[in-house]
Write a protein that holds these residues in place. Structure first.
Motif, PDB file in Angstrom:
ATOM      1  N   LEU A  39      -2.835   7.401   1.625  1.00  0.00           N
ATOM      2  CA  LEU A  39      -2.688   7.823   0.225  1.00  0.00           C
ATOM      3  C   LEU A  39      -3.296   6.778  -0.693  1.00  0.00           C
ATOM      4  N   GLU A  40      -4.130   7.254  -1.597  1.00  0.00           N
ATOM      5  CA  GLU A  40      -4.705   6.390  -2.628  1.00  0.00           C
ATOM      6  C   GLU A  40      -3.933   6.596  -3.930  1.00  0.00           C
ATOM      7  N   VAL A  41      -3.501   5.508  -4.547  1.00  0.00           N
ATOM      8  CA  VAL A  41      -2.847   5.580  -5.855  1.00  0.00           C
ATOM      9  C   VAL A  41      -3.901   5.217  -6.888  1.00  0.00           C
ATOM     10  N   ARG A  42      -4.259   6.198  -7.702  1.00  0.00           N
ATOM     11  CA  ARG A  42      -5.268   5.973  -8.729  1.00  0.00           C
ATOM     12  C   ARG A  42      -4.694   5.111  -9.851  1.00  0.00           C
ATOM     13  N   ASP A  43      -5.580   4.489 -10.634  1.00  0.00           N
ATOM     14  CA  ASP A  43      -5.131   3.667 -11.763  1.00  0.00           C
ATOM     15  C   ASP A  43      -4.230   4.493 -12.674  1.00  0.00           C
ATOM     16  N   VAL A  44      -3.064   3.981 -12.958  1.00  0.00           N
ATOM     17  CA  VAL A  44      -2.094   4.676 -13.807  1.00  0.00           C
ATOM     18  C   VAL A  44      -2.605   4.673 -15.245  1.00  0.00           C
ATOM     19  N   ASP A  75      -1.759  -7.402 -16.540  1.00  0.00           N
ATOM     20  CA  ASP A  75      -2.148  -6.209 -17.284  1.00  0.00           C
ATOM     21  C   ASP A  75      -1.184  -5.090 -16.888  1.00  0.00           C
ATOM     22  N   PRO A  76      -0.499  -4.444 -17.835  1.00  0.00           N
ATOM     23  CA  PRO A  76       0.498  -3.435 -17.480  1.00  0.00           C
ATOM     24  C   PRO A  76      -0.038  -2.287 -16.619  1.00  0.00           C
ATOM     25  N   MET A  77      -1.253  -1.800 -16.895  1.00  0.00           N
ATOM     26  CA  MET A  77      -1.805  -0.716 -16.081  1.00  0.00           C
ATOM     27  C   MET A  77      -1.952  -1.164 -14.629  1.00  0.00           C
ATOM     28  N   ARG A  78      -2.509  -2.335 -14.425  1.00  0.00           N
ATOM     29  CA  ARG A  78      -2.697  -2.873 -13.081  1.00  0.00           C
ATOM     30  C   ARG A  78      -1.350  -3.104 -12.412  1.00  0.00           C
ATOM     31  N   ALA A  79      -0.400  -3.694 -13.139  1.00  0.00           N
ATOM     32  CA  ALA A  79       0.913  -4.005 -12.572  1.00  0.00           C
ATOM     33  C   ALA A  79       1.661  -2.744 -12.144  1.00  0.00           C
ATOM     34  N   THR A  81       0.326   0.238 -11.452  1.00  0.00           N
ATOM     35  CA  THR A  81      -0.417   0.850 -10.344  1.00  0.00           C
ATOM     36  C   THR A  81      -0.091   0.154  -9.026  1.00  0.00           C
ATOM     37  N   LEU A  82      -0.160  -1.171  -9.019  1.00  0.00           N
ATOM     38  CA  LEU A  82       0.107  -1.923  -7.788  1.00  0.00           C
ATOM     39  C   LEU A  82       1.569  -1.803  -7.355  1.00  0.00           C
ATOM     40  N   ALA A  83       2.491  -1.803  -8.311  1.00  0.00           N
ATOM     41  CA  ALA A  83       3.911  -1.656  -7.971  1.00  0.00           C
ATOM     42  C   ALA A  83       4.171  -0.286  -7.349  1.00  0.00           C
ATOM     43  N   LEU A  84       3.553   0.767  -7.905  1.00  0.00           N
ATOM     44  CA  LEU A  84       3.704   2.110  -7.323  1.00  0.00           C
ATOM     45  C   LEU A  84       3.151   2.155  -5.908  1.00  0.00           C
ATOM     46  N   ALA A  85       1.933   1.655  -5.722  1.00  0.00           N
ATOM     47  CA  ALA A  85       1.316   1.674  -4.401  1.00  0.00           C
ATOM     48  C   ALA A  85       2.158   0.885  -3.400  1.00  0.00           C
ATOM     49  N   ASP A  86       2.627  -0.282  -3.803  1.00  0.00           N
ATOM     50  CA  ASP A  86       3.432  -1.110  -2.915  1.00  0.00           C
ATOM     51  C   ASP A  86       4.734  -0.415  -2.545  1.00  0.00           C
ATOM     52  N   ARG A  87       5.399   0.135  -3.534  1.00  0.00           N
ATOM     53  CA  ARG A  87       6.696   0.781  -3.304  1.00  0.00           C
ATOM     54  C   ARG A  87       6.542   2.020  -2.421  1.00  0.00           C
ATOM     55  N   ILE A  88       5.526   2.861  -2.671  1.00  0.00           N
ATOM     56  CA  ILE A  88       5.313   4.049  -1.841  1.00  0.00           C
ATOM     57  C   ILE A  88       4.944   3.624  -0.422  1.00  0.00           C
ATOM     58  N   GLY A  89       4.119   2.592  -0.303  1.00  0.00           N
ATOM     59  CA  GLY A  89       3.741   2.102   1.016  1.00  0.00           C
ATOM     60  C   GLY A  89       4.929   1.578   1.800  1.00  0.00           C
ATOM     61  N   ARG A  90       5.825   0.852   1.135  1.00  0.00           N
ATOM     62  CA  ARG A  90       7.012   0.314   1.814  1.00  0.00           C
ATOM     63  C   ARG A  90       8.025   1.401   2.128  1.00  0.00           C
ATOM     64  N   ALA A  91       8.032   2.472   1.326  1.00  0.00           N
ATOM     65  CA  ALA A  91       9.027   3.533   1.492  1.00  0.00           C
ATOM     66  C   ALA A  91       8.520   4.671   2.379  1.00  0.00           C
ATOM     67  N   ALA A  97      -2.716   2.441  -0.695  1.00  0.00           N
ATOM     68  CA  ALA A  97      -3.402   1.384  -1.450  1.00  0.00           C
ATOM     69  C   ALA A  97      -3.781   1.914  -2.821  1.00  0.00           C
ATOM     70  N   ALA A  98      -3.873   0.991  -3.763  1.00  0.00           N
ATOM     71  CA  ALA A  98      -4.346   1.334  -5.106  1.00  0.00           C
ATOM     72  C   ALA A  98      -5.863   1.474  -5.070  1.00  0.00           C
ATOM     73  N   GLU A  99      -6.389   2.234  -6.024  1.00  0.00           N
ATOM     74  CA  GLU A  99      -7.846   2.369  -6.074  1.00  0.00           C
ATOM     75  C   GLU A  99      -8.474   1.061  -6.524  1.00  0.00           C
ATOM     76  N   PRO A 100      -9.683   0.777  -6.129  1.00  0.00           N
ATOM     77  CA  PRO A 100     -10.539   1.590  -5.272  1.00  0.00           C
ATOM     78  C   PRO A 100     -10.073   1.524  -3.817  1.00  0.00           C
ATOM     79  N   TRP A 101     -10.178   2.657  -3.121  1.00  0.00           N
ATOM     80  CA  TRP A 101      -9.729   2.751  -1.737  1.00  0.00           C
ATOM     81  C   TRP A 101     -10.492   1.736  -0.898  1.00  0.00           C
ATOM     82  N   PRO A 102      -9.779   0.833  -0.218  1.00  0.00           N
ATOM     83  CA  PRO A 102     -10.455  -0.276   0.452  1.00  0.00           C
ATOM     84  C   PRO A 102     -10.968   0.004   1.862  1.00  0.00           C
ATOM     85  N   LEU A 103     -10.638   1.159   2.428  1.00  0.00           N
ATOM     86  CA  LEU A 103     -11.028   1.443   3.807  1.00  0.00           C
ATOM     87  C   LEU A 103     -12.264   2.332   3.865  1.00  0.00           C
ATOM     88  N   GLU A 104     -12.961   2.286   4.992  1.00  0.00           N
ATOM     89  CA  GLU A 104     -14.187   3.071   5.147  1.00  0.00           C
ATOM     90  C   GLU A 104     -13.897   4.569   5.151  1.00  0.00           C
TER      91      GLU A 104
END
Length: 183
Positions: A39-44, A75-79, A81-91, A97-104
């Motif tokens: 799952l990719e989490v786009r910039d909030v 930066d609130p948008m970055r924070a 976005t990253l908090a959402l991605a981290d929380r969904i990933g842990r849960a 991962a947050a965008e840009p998607w880092p995998l091939e």
């Protein structure tokens, strides 16, 4: 001795700096199986007032005013976005991962969050409202748009309390998205 003067002046200037506060979503302990493997989490998308570095609080007359001597640490948008991605990933059991998607290989799905309100109300409640869209490039999951309205009680309107409530609201949003994607 004079070569240390610029360093001393810099340290003196920094000593009166405003404290900075993190947006941290508490970690989830029980992973849930998602209907997607990645799952990719786009910039909030945040409202303009919530993108500012100042921590804002609603005054009695409804205006938004900066909390005294307090800034967001990131930066609130970055924070958010990253908090959402981290929380969904842990849960979840998904690779998140947050965008840009880092995998091939592309993610199987993406979530895009658009926040309408993100504000510490004078009434003692932190509100996070808006909508999120789930898109799936290969139709692994049903595409949809869901609305959210999260209200978290504020202990007070100090910057630390607002930062804590923001993190808890983001955690609730991540839990809603995780639950929706586990169906």
């Amino acid at each position: 001795m004079y070569r240390f003067l610029p360093l001393a002046l810099l340290l003196a200037a920094c000593s009166g700096a405003e404290p900075r506060y993190l947006i941290e979503a508490p970690a989830e302990v029980r992973p849930a199986p998602l209907a997607v493997a990645s799952l990719e989490v786009r910039d909030v998308s945040l409202p303009a007032y919530a993108e500012a570095s100042e921590i804002l609080v609603e005054s009695a007359d409804g205006g938004l005013e900066p909390a005294e001597n307090a800034l967001w640490a990131d930066d609130p948008m970055r924070a958010v976005t990253l908090a959402l991605a981290d929380r969904i990933g842990r849960a979840s059991n998904a690779t998140v991962a947050a965008e840009p998607w880092p995998l091939e290989e592309d993610a199987q799905a993406a979530v895009e969050v658009r926040v309408t309100d993100m504000v510490a109300r004078a009434s003692g409640v932190f509100e996070l409202t808006g909508q999120y869209a789930v898109s799936s490039y290969e139709r692994v999951v049903r595409e949809r748009i869901e609305r959210f309205a999260i209200a978290v009680p504020l202990v007070d309107t100090t910057p630390g309390s607002i930062a804590d409530a923001t993190g808890r609201a983001v955690a609730q949003l991540a839990a809603e998205i995780t639950e929706e994607l586990s169906r």
